[in-house]
Design a protein around this motif. Structure first.
Motif, PDB file in Angstrom:
ATOM      1  N   ALA A  22      11.585 -21.830  99.360  1.00 40.08           N
ATOM      2  CA  ALA A  22      10.726 -20.939  98.576  1.00 40.08           C
ATOM      3  C   ALA A  22       9.254 -21.337  98.708  1.00 40.08           C
ATOM      4  O   ALA A  22       8.378 -20.477  98.869  1.00 40.08           O
ATOM      5  CB  ALA A  22      11.149 -20.967  97.112  1.00 40.08           C
ATOM      6  N   LEU A  23       8.984 -22.623  98.668  1.00 42.87           N
ATOM      7  CA  LEU A  23       7.613 -23.121  98.747  1.00 42.87           C
ATOM      8  C   LEU A  23       7.000 -22.836 100.117  1.00 42.87           C
ATOM      9  O   LEU A  23       5.849 -22.376 100.209  1.00 42.87           O
ATOM     10  CB  LEU A  23       7.603 -24.621  98.468  1.00 42.87           C
ATOM     11  N   ALA A  26       6.274 -19.190 100.402  1.00 39.83           N
ATOM     12  CA  ALA A  26       5.151 -18.802  99.550  1.00 39.83           C
ATOM     13  C   ALA A  26       3.811 -19.287 100.106  1.00 39.83           C
ATOM     14  O   ALA A  26       2.818 -18.556 100.067  1.00 39.83           O
ATOM     15  CB  ALA A  26       5.356 -19.342  98.133  1.00 39.83           C
ATOM     16  N   LYS A  27       3.783 -20.504 100.633  1.00 39.54           N
ATOM     17  CA  LYS A  27       2.508 -21.122 101.037  1.00 39.54           C
ATOM     18  C   LYS A  27       2.191 -21.004 102.531  1.00 39.54           C
ATOM     19  O   LYS A  27       1.037 -21.025 102.908  1.00 39.54           O
ATOM     20  CB  LYS A  27       2.517 -22.618 100.672  1.00 39.54           C
ATOM     21  N   LEU A  53      10.948 -22.258  90.054  1.00 38.86           N
ATOM     22  CA  LEU A  53      10.440 -21.387  91.116  1.00 38.86           C
ATOM     23  C   LEU A  53      10.015 -20.031  90.553  1.00 38.86           C
ATOM     24  O   LEU A  53       9.001 -19.467  90.973  1.00 38.86           O
ATOM     25  CB  LEU A  53      11.492 -21.213  92.222  1.00 38.86           C
ATOM     26  N   LYS A  56       6.639 -20.252  88.827  1.00 39.53           N
ATOM     27  CA  LYS A  56       5.514 -20.387  89.764  1.00 39.53           C
ATOM     28  C   LYS A  56       5.320 -19.120  90.607  1.00 39.53           C
ATOM     29  O   LYS A  56       4.384 -19.044  91.397  1.00 39.53           O
ATOM     30  CB  LYS A  56       5.777 -21.562  90.712  1.00 39.53           C
ATOM     31  N   TYR A  58       7.446 -18.137  92.968  1.00 37.60           N
ATOM     32  CA  TYR A  58       7.960 -18.377  94.321  1.00 37.60           C
ATOM     33  C   TYR A  58       9.360 -17.817  94.541  1.00 37.60           C
ATOM     34  O   TYR A  58       9.838 -17.758  95.663  1.00 37.60           O
ATOM     35  CB  TYR A  58       8.025 -19.886  94.629  1.00 37.60           C
ATOM     36  N   TRP A  59      10.056 -17.480  93.464  1.00 37.16           N
ATOM     37  CA  TRP A  59      11.469 -17.086  93.567  1.00 37.16           C
ATOM     38  C   TRP A  59      11.622 -15.704  94.179  1.00 37.16           C
ATOM     39  O   TRP A  59      10.872 -14.785  93.887  1.00 37.16           O
ATOM     40  CB  TRP A  59      12.121 -17.105  92.186  1.00 37.16           C
ATOM     41  N   GLU A 123       5.616 -30.163  98.273  1.00 35.15           N
ATOM     42  CA  GLU A 123       4.351 -29.539  98.681  1.00 35.15           C
ATOM     43  C   GLU A 123       3.422 -30.554  99.355  1.00 35.15           C
ATOM     44  O   GLU A 123       2.812 -30.255 100.377  1.00 35.15           O
ATOM     45  CB  GLU A 123       3.660 -28.906  97.475  1.00 35.15           C
TER      46      GLU A 123
END
Length: 135
Positions: A22-23, A26-27, A53, A56, A58-59, A123
Motif C-alpha cells: 500500500a505504501l 501510494a508514494k 492504512l 492514512k 493508503y488502503w 517508509e
C-alpha cells in the motif's frame, strides 16, 4: 513508460507485506506497481494494519492476503522479502528475478502504535531501496 513491478513477500501476507504494498503504491505509484503475497498466506488482512492504512488514505479494496501461487507466473522486476521466514523459504520464480531482503519485525499481536512504527520503518528503509532499484 510502463511501470516496474515489485512483489513484497512475507510469510502470512496479512501485515508487513500489505503495508509495504500500500505504501509503495501510494508514494511511488508513478513509477512502480507493488503487489504482495505470502509464502503461507493467512487469508486475512490484520485489522490493525488495515485500520492504519485506511487512516492514512493508503488502503484500497483490492488489497487482500494471497498465496504465492497466485503470483508466481507474473513478471516482476524485483522481489523483496520483508520477513526472515519468507527470505528462507522464498520460492524460485519461473522467470529470473532479482530478490532482496529488507526485514521488519512483525507488529502482529503488539500494541497499536507498533503498527505505525513498522509503517514508518517501511517508509524510511524500504521505499528508498525500491526507488533506487526501480525508479
Amino acid at each position: 513508460m510502463s511501470k516496474k513491478k515489485v512483489l513484497i513477500l512475507c510469510t502470512g501476507n496479512s501485515c508487513r507485506s500489505i503495508m509495504a504494498e500500500a505504501l509503495i503504491n501510494a508514494k511511488l505509484g508513478d513509477c512502480v506497481e507493488a503487489f504482495s503475497s505470502g509464502v503461507k498466506a493467512s487469508g486475512k488482512v490484520n485489522p490493525n494494519a488495515q485500520a492504519l492504512l485506511e487512516s492514512k488514505g493508503y488502503w484500497k479494496e483490492e488489497y487482500h492476503s494471497k498465496v504465492i501461487e497466485t503470483v508466481l507466473n507474473n513478471a516482476f522486476d524485483l522481489v523483496v522479502t520483508v520477513c526472515d521466514h519468507a527470505k528462507e523459504s522464498c520460492p524460485m520464480f519461473p522467470k529470473a528475478v532479482k530478490t532482496i531482503h529488507v526485514g521488519f519485525e512483525d507488529p502482529s499481536g503488539k500494541a497499536e502504535e507498533e503498527y505505525a512504527k513498522t509503517l514508518d520503518l517501511i517508509e524510511q528503509e524500504l521505499l528508498p531501496v525500491i526507488k533506487a532499484e526501480l525508479c
